[in-house]
Design an enzyme around this catalytic site. Sequence first.
Site, PDB file in Angstrom:
ATOM      1  N   LYS A 197     -30.147   1.737 -13.449  1.00 55.99           N
ATOM      2  CA  LYS A 197     -30.545   0.414 -13.957  1.00 55.99           C
ATOM      3  C   LYS A 197     -30.260  -0.618 -12.880  1.00 55.99           C
ATOM      4  CE  LYS A 197     -28.719  -2.925 -16.050  1.00 55.99           C
ATOM      5  NZ  LYS A 197     -29.228  -4.108 -15.314  1.00 55.99           N
ATOM      6  N   GLU A 203     -16.406   1.551 -10.401  1.00 58.84           N
ATOM      7  CA  GLU A 203     -16.124   0.635  -9.285  1.00 58.84           C
ATOM      8  C   GLU A 203     -16.126  -0.773  -9.859  1.00 58.84           C
ATOM      9  OE1 GLU A 203     -15.340   1.479  -6.333  1.00 58.84           O
ATOM     10  OE2 GLU A 203     -16.275   3.382  -5.849  1.00 58.84           O
ATOM     11  N   CYS A 220     -16.795  -7.392  -3.995  1.00 58.82           N
ATOM     12  CA  CYS A 220     -15.678  -6.991  -4.859  1.00 58.82           C
ATOM     13  C   CYS A 220     -14.360  -6.912  -4.091  1.00 58.82           C
ATOM     14  CB  CYS A 220     -15.990  -5.656  -5.506  1.00 58.82           C
ATOM     15  SG  CYS A 220     -16.538  -4.448  -4.305  1.00 58.82           S
ATOM     16  N   GLU A 242     -10.665 -13.092 -11.025  1.00 62.51           N
ATOM     17  CA  GLU A 242     -11.628 -12.938  -9.935  1.00 62.51           C
ATOM     18  C   GLU A 242     -12.632 -14.094  -9.961  1.00 62.51           C
ATOM     19  OE1 GLU A 242     -14.338  -9.634 -10.391  1.00 62.51           O
ATOM     20  OE2 GLU A 242     -14.273  -9.192  -8.256  1.00 62.51           O
TER      21      GLU A 242
HETATM   22  P1  NAD Z   1     -21.458  -7.151 -14.676  1.00 60.94           P
HETATM   23  O1  NAD Z   1     -20.443  -6.211 -15.183  1.00 60.94           O
HETATM   24  O2  NAD Z   1     -21.798  -8.334 -15.501  1.00 60.94           O
HETATM   25  O3  NAD Z   1     -22.842  -6.413 -14.397  1.00 60.94           O
HETATM   26  C1  NAD Z   1     -22.915  -5.259 -13.594  1.00 60.94           C
HETATM   27  C2  NAD Z   1     -24.081  -4.426 -14.072  1.00 60.94           C
HETATM   28  O4  NAD Z   1     -23.801  -3.986 -15.406  1.00 60.94           O
HETATM   29  C3  NAD Z   1     -25.413  -5.183 -14.146  1.00 60.94           C
HETATM   30  O5  NAD Z   1     -26.452  -4.336 -13.735  1.00 60.94           O
HETATM   31  C4  NAD Z   1     -25.537  -5.493 -15.625  1.00 60.94           C
HETATM   32  O6  NAD Z   1     -26.868  -5.626 -16.047  1.00 60.94           O
HETATM   33  C5  NAD Z   1     -24.896  -4.282 -16.252  1.00 60.94           C
HETATM   34  N1  NAD Z   1     -24.404  -4.490 -17.616  1.00 60.94           N
HETATM   35  C6  NAD Z   1     -24.007  -5.655 -18.199  1.00 60.94           C
HETATM   36  N2  NAD Z   1     -23.642  -5.433 -19.490  1.00 60.94           N
HETATM   37  C7  NAD Z   1     -23.780  -4.105 -19.714  1.00 60.94           C
HETATM   38  C8  NAD Z   1     -23.531  -3.264 -20.830  1.00 60.94           C
HETATM   39  N3  NAD Z   1     -23.061  -3.747 -21.991  1.00 60.94           N
HETATM   40  N4  NAD Z   1     -23.767  -1.937 -20.708  1.00 60.94           N
HETATM   41  C9  NAD Z   1     -24.201  -1.426 -19.533  1.00 60.94           C
HETATM   42  N5  NAD Z   1     -24.471  -2.180 -18.446  1.00 60.94           N
HETATM   43  C10 NAD Z   1     -24.263  -3.507 -18.522  1.00 60.94           C
HETATM   44  O7  NAD Z   1     -20.976  -7.580 -13.232  1.00 60.94           O
HETATM   45  P2  NAD Z   1     -21.670  -8.646 -12.259  1.00 60.94           P
HETATM   46  O8  NAD Z   1     -21.162  -9.976 -12.628  1.00 60.94           O
HETATM   47  O9  NAD Z   1     -23.130  -8.423 -12.188  1.00 60.94           O
HETATM   48  O10 NAD Z   1     -21.060  -8.164 -10.864  1.00 60.94           O
HETATM   49  C11 NAD Z   1     -19.889  -8.646 -10.383  1.00 60.94           C
HETATM   50  C12 NAD Z   1     -18.742  -7.726 -10.699  1.00 60.94           C
HETATM   51  O11 NAD Z   1     -18.959  -6.459 -10.097  1.00 60.94           O
HETATM   52  C13 NAD Z   1     -17.442  -8.224 -10.095  1.00 60.94           C
HETATM   53  O12 NAD Z   1     -16.380  -8.036 -10.978  1.00 60.94           O
HETATM   54  C14 NAD Z   1     -17.289  -7.370  -8.859  1.00 60.94           C
HETATM   55  O13 NAD Z   1     -15.975  -7.283  -8.376  1.00 60.94           O
HETATM   56  C15 NAD Z   1     -17.834  -6.074  -9.314  1.00 60.94           C
HETATM   57  N6  NAD Z   1     -18.258  -5.237  -8.174  1.00 60.94           N
HETATM   58  C16 NAD Z   1     -17.497  -4.162  -7.848  1.00 60.94           C
HETATM   59  C17 NAD Z   1     -17.819  -3.384  -6.745  1.00 60.94           C
HETATM   60  C18 NAD Z   1     -16.969  -2.201  -6.355  1.00 60.94           C
HETATM   61  O14 NAD Z   1     -17.439  -1.361  -5.583  1.00 60.94           O
HETATM   62  N7  NAD Z   1     -15.747  -2.085  -6.817  1.00 60.94           N
HETATM   63  C19 NAD Z   1     -18.951  -3.701  -5.979  1.00 60.94           C
HETATM   64  C20 NAD Z   1     -19.702  -4.809  -6.339  1.00 60.94           C
HETATM   65  C21 NAD Z   1     -19.342  -5.567  -7.446  1.00 60.94           C
END
Ligand code: NAD
Length: 463
Positions: free
Chosen positions: A162, A237, A271, A367
């Site tokens: 996705k 992650e 992240c 964060e």
């Molecule tokens: P998010 O959790 O809101 O969204 C991440 C993904 O999850 C998106 O594709 C979103 O559509 C999907 N999603 C949202 N709700 C969902 C649900 N109920 N079920 C399944 N999927 C769902 O995060 P964000 O704000 O888009 O991204 C930022 C976050 O990601 C930060 O906390 C960052 O630290 C983290 N991040 C971590 C890494 C890593 O490798 N550790 C890398 C990049 C980002």
Amino acid sequence: MDAANGGRIPVLDPATGEVISEVPRGGAADIDRAVNAARRAFESRLLLEITPAARVELMFEIASQLEKLADEIALVEMRDNGKTLQNGYNEVALTQRYLKYYGGMADKLEGRQIPLGGDILDYTIHMPYGVSAQIVPWNGPLPVGARSVACALITGNTVVLKSPEDSPLSLFLFAEACERAGVPKGAVNIVCGYGKEAGAALVSHHDIDHIVFTGSVETGKSVLRAAAERVIPCVMELGGKSAGIVYADADLHLTARNAAKGIFTHSGQICSAASRLLVHRSIHDQLVEKLKAEAGIRTIGPGVEGRDMGPVISEKQLSRIEALCKAGVEEGATVVSGGRRLDRAGYFMPPTIFTGVTPQMRIANEEFFGPVLVVIPFDTPEEAVRIANGTDYGLAAGIFTRDLRLAHWTADRLVAGQVYVNDWWVGGVETPFGGAKRSGYGREKGQEALLGYVQTKNVGIRY
Ligand code: NAD
């Protein structure tokens, strides 16, 4: 392909706030179709029956097809993600490195032969899970998505991914590269949609076998609840609040430069950003002056202008960052640089630095996922380690010192998936990456990542 219900998601340019495109708003029906296709591809064993050497070639071919799409990818990364054009090209190069690195391992995944004596031959096989469900955030969709797809394919899994609703475009081009490279039909399926619709439908689908989730801790918890219902494994992650510890003997010029790189690159939307700096009290004021200078020299503007810092991804994200900055001021911290959005179109947050921060404050624990650095003084190495380990997160950590003994002492005690010494982001495609504590578990990157995509099957034969 359109969504089953015809829904669309507008795609905005974060540098202007204007709609530049729209993509299908995938939902449960589209996820179902994609999972069915991935299941059929997995059951056909096409990926398992081509030789490992052919899987190497396949990954290399995707990388070469990406080359042909590099101009388009760089452009869409600039327009829907706020990167500079150069960074867009860098993302293509990084993605190619992942494909070649994992491609190169496709014919090196060896099992073990376990001596049992007598007339028994015993050996292990790396068995794929089946259909791997992958969810990717918006900050680096192409390399983050492609590295998981590569790991899945070379181990014989098939994928439903996705893509992120805020920056979906580059993964469409990745799908194009997979198709042109001859990836078997149904082996890679990319569905764009909102998290609460397509994302939730994917992780709770009855026919997936494995989840790779990159995103926030809160969403990660809901993904894990869905996975628990079906007892399927996850690579998680999640977020970070990574601390750099600066000892009194550090090279302050180098430290300021690397700490600024660690928090201001991609406007802090990484992240593993260096979001906290713990500074020995004796050098605190001197280092803060250098950090202010680093913040001051950065130019800000749309990616098309090739500035040092672009916008953050959305109005929602910008408002969240500003609100947390406001909370910091209310808690008694001091803004020495930035602190509020730029007065212009688009979602621009300047490099921001807080001093007078205590480890208990919200801004020292939550964060931002934006270009905001909090500086916290300390007196002893034990105190520095205690503060560094004092949040819920455990993604990355840094140490700045000329004293190698102190660097090792500190690295041993930091609870983080990766520790950088005298720089930020020491590592690469080859080095394992992942979190401790609420930053998640499992590893991406490096050889370790592959272990997250296979389970061991033992075969014992009595002659
Ligand atoms: P998010 O959790 O809101 O969204 C991440 C993904 O999850 C998106 O594709 C979103 O559509 C999907 N999603 C949202 N709700 C969902 C649900 N109920 N079920 C399944 N999927 C769902 O995060 P964000 O704000 O888009 O991204 C930022 C976050 O990601 C930060 O906390 C960052 O630290 C983290 N991040 C971590 C890494 C890593 O490798 N550790 C890398 C990049 C980002």
